[in-house]
Scaffold this active site. Sequence first.
Site, mmCIF file in Angstrom:
data_model
loop_
_atom_site.group_PDB
_atom_site.id
_atom_site.type_symbol
_atom_site.label_atom_id
_atom_site.label_comp_id
_atom_site.label_asym_id
_atom_site.label_seq_id
_atom_site.Cartn_x
_atom_site.Cartn_y
_atom_site.Cartn_z
ATOM 1 N NE ARG A 131 4.224 -14.371 -14.581
ATOM 2 C CZ ARG A 131 3.662 -13.938 -13.449
ATOM 3 N NH1 ARG A 131 4.229 -12.963 -12.753
ATOM 4 N NH2 ARG A 131 2.563 -14.498 -12.994
ATOM 5 C CG PHE B 215 10.454 -3.326 -9.085
ATOM 6 C CD1 PHE B 215 10.866 -2.874 -7.832
ATOM 7 C CD2 PHE B 215 10.332 -2.399 -10.115
ATOM 8 C CE1 PHE B 215 11.115 -1.516 -7.615
ATOM 9 C CE2 PHE B 215 10.581 -1.047 -9.906
ATOM 10 C CZ PHE B 215 10.970 -0.599 -8.652
ATOM 11 C CB CYS C 272 -0.073 -3.690 -8.425
ATOM 12 S SG CYS C 272 1.276 -3.517 -7.256
ATOM 13 C CG ASP D 263 13.348 -8.038 -5.944
ATOM 14 O OD1 ASP D 263 12.280 -8.070 -6.593
ATOM 15 O OD2 ASP D 263 13.373 -7.880 -4.693
ATOM 16 C CB SER D 264 15.524 -4.264 -2.739
ATOM 17 O OG SER D 264 14.154 -4.502 -2.553
ATOM 18 C CB ALA E 14 14.594 -0.444 -8.582
HETATM 19 N N1 SAH Z 1 7.545 -8.941 -11.311
HETATM 20 C C1 SAH Z 1 7.354 -9.869 -10.215
HETATM 21 C C2 SAH Z 1 6.596 -9.253 -9.055
HETATM 22 C C3 SAH Z 1 7.227 -8.006 -8.482
HETATM 23 S S1 SAH Z 1 6.727 -7.634 -6.864
HETATM 24 C C4 SAH Z 1 6.671 -11.133 -10.729
HETATM 25 O O1 SAH Z 1 6.244 -11.197 -11.878
HETATM 26 O O2 SAH Z 1 6.584 -12.089 -9.946
HETATM 27 C C5 SAH Z 1 7.741 -6.293 -6.454
HETATM 28 C C6 SAH Z 1 9.183 -6.646 -6.104
HETATM 29 O O3 SAH Z 1 9.881 -5.421 -5.907
HETATM 30 C C7 SAH Z 1 9.398 -7.452 -4.842
HETATM 31 O O4 SAH Z 1 10.100 -8.632 -5.139
HETATM 32 C C8 SAH Z 1 10.241 -6.547 -3.923
HETATM 33 O O5 SAH Z 1 11.259 -7.263 -3.227
HETATM 34 C C9 SAH Z 1 10.880 -5.618 -4.921
HETATM 35 N N2 SAH Z 1 11.259 -4.290 -4.439
HETATM 36 C C10 SAH Z 1 10.572 -3.475 -3.595
HETATM 37 N N3 SAH Z 1 11.204 -2.278 -3.460
HETATM 38 C C11 SAH Z 1 12.322 -2.339 -4.237
HETATM 39 C C12 SAH Z 1 13.367 -1.428 -4.540
HETATM 40 N N4 SAH Z 1 13.391 -0.209 -4.012
HETATM 41 N N5 SAH Z 1 14.329 -1.834 -5.391
HETATM 42 C C13 SAH Z 1 14.315 -3.062 -5.942
HETATM 43 N N6 SAH Z 1 13.339 -3.967 -5.693
HETATM 44 C C14 SAH Z 1 12.357 -3.615 -4.854
#
Ligand code: SAH
Length: 402
Positions: free
Chosen positions: A216, A232, A345, A254-255, A285
Site C-alpha cells: 500500500r 478486490f 496470496c 469488491d463483491s 471483478a
Molecule cells: N486489497 C484489500 C484486501 C483484498 S481481500 C486490502 O488491502 O485490504 C480480497 C477481497 O476480494 C475481499 O474483500 C473479497 O470480498 C473480494 N472478492 C472476492 N471474490 C471477488 C469477486 N469475484 N469479485 C470482486 N471481489 C471479490
Amino acid sequence: MSRLADGRPALRLKPGRDKSLRQRHPWIFSGAIADMDGDPEPGGTVDIVSADGAFVARAAYSPASQIRARVWTFDAREDIDAAFFARRLARAVAARAPMLDARHTGCRIVHGESDGLPGIVVDRYADTIVLQLSSAGGERWQDAIVAALAETTGVGCVYERSDAEVRALEGLAPRTGIVSGRLPDAVTFLEDGIDYRVDVVGGQKTGFYLDQRDSRAAVRALAAGREILNVFAYSGGFALAALAGGAVRVLSLDSSADALALARENLGRNPRLPAERAEWREADAFAELRKLRDRGAGFDLVVLDPPKFAPTAAHAERAARAYKDVNLWALKLLRPGGLLATFSCSGGIDADLFRKIVAGAALDAGAEASVIGRFGASADHPVALAFPEGEYLKGLLIRKTA
Ligand code: SAH
C-alpha cells in the site's frame, strides 16, 4: 520402544525421516512416524526422537491432522509451559517494535511457525489484540497465551478469531469472542497515518490485511496524478493509500457490500482525503473488468489483490485460470505506460508460477510488459529460512510498455 527418562510421550520417526527437522523445518507428517509411546492428549507435548532414539525436537501433538506434530523447540532442555509462551511472545513483540510508531499503530505481532509459535497468529490494532489459533497445540495453551499477551503488550482487549477453515483439519471447531478485557465500540488503528476501523468480529481474517502494508505504501508513492482501478478493495486500504498519494480518481471494486460499506466509512474517517475522487462499486471483478473494457475505460494504475484462489497446490490449476483471467483484463484496461500492481496470496502458487501466469495474461492481452518491481508481505510477517511454506504473498509491479 522405551519411554524417555522423564516419562514424556514420544513419537519415534522412521529411519532417515529426521532430516527436515534437523534443518529446522517445524512439521512432522504422519507418514514420517514409526510409532508412538504414551498417550498424549490433543495439543499435548511430545518428544520427537529419531529411529535410534535420539532427541530431535519437542512438539505439539495433533492426532487429527496430517501434520501430526508441530515443533515448539529443538532444545532438549526447554520445557513447554506458560513461561515458554511468555518468552516466545516477548521475543516476537520486541521484533515488531520498529514497526509501531505515531503513524503506524497496528501490525502482526505473532506470525505462526516463523515466530516459533506454530498455528498461532496475533494481530495488534492499537489497544486491541486479535488472536487466531489454528492448531491443536495453540488450542491446548490458549490460557497461557492470552495471559502472556495481556502481560507483554498491556492492551485493553484480546479478542479471539479462531474461525479459520484450517482448524477443521486439526479437528477443532470454530471459536470466537472476547478472551480478555473489553472490546471498544470501534476498533481503529493507523497505517501510514491513515485511520481505519477494523471489523475484528465479522471482518475477513482478523479484520485487516496487515500483510499488504508495504505494498500500500508503494502504491501511495506511485499514485500522484494517476487514474486508478482498485480491484478486490475490501475495506479500502489501497484506495485510501492512493488518494493520500495524490491519485486523481480511484474506482474500487469488491463483491462484498459489507466490505465496501466499511471502505466508505474509512474514507469518511479521514477528512483530509479527497472523497470526491473515490468511487466504490459492488460487482464481481471477473464480469466488471470486461464491462469496463466494453465501455472503453482506461486506467494508469491497476491494483489486483484477489482472495486466496489456491489455498494449497491441489487448487493450483483452477486458481491459475482465475489469476490469468483478471490479469488479462487488467492489462487490457491499462493505458500504454501504465502500471499493474498484481498479487497472489495463494500458498499453492509460488512466485515463479505466478510470474508465468501473468506473462501468459500479457501475451493473450496483446500487451508488451515488464516487471519493474516485486512485492512481498511486510516485515511483521517474517518467513523463517527453514519454512518456505511461510512465503504465501507475492506481488509484481508491471509496466505495460505498449
Ligand atoms: N486489497 C484489500 C484486501 C483484498 S481481500 C486490502 O488491502 O485490504 C480480497 C477481497 O476480494 C475481499 O474483500 C473479497 O470480498 C473480494 N472478492 C472476492 N471474490 C471477488 C469477486 N469475484 N469479485 C470482486 N471481489 C471479490
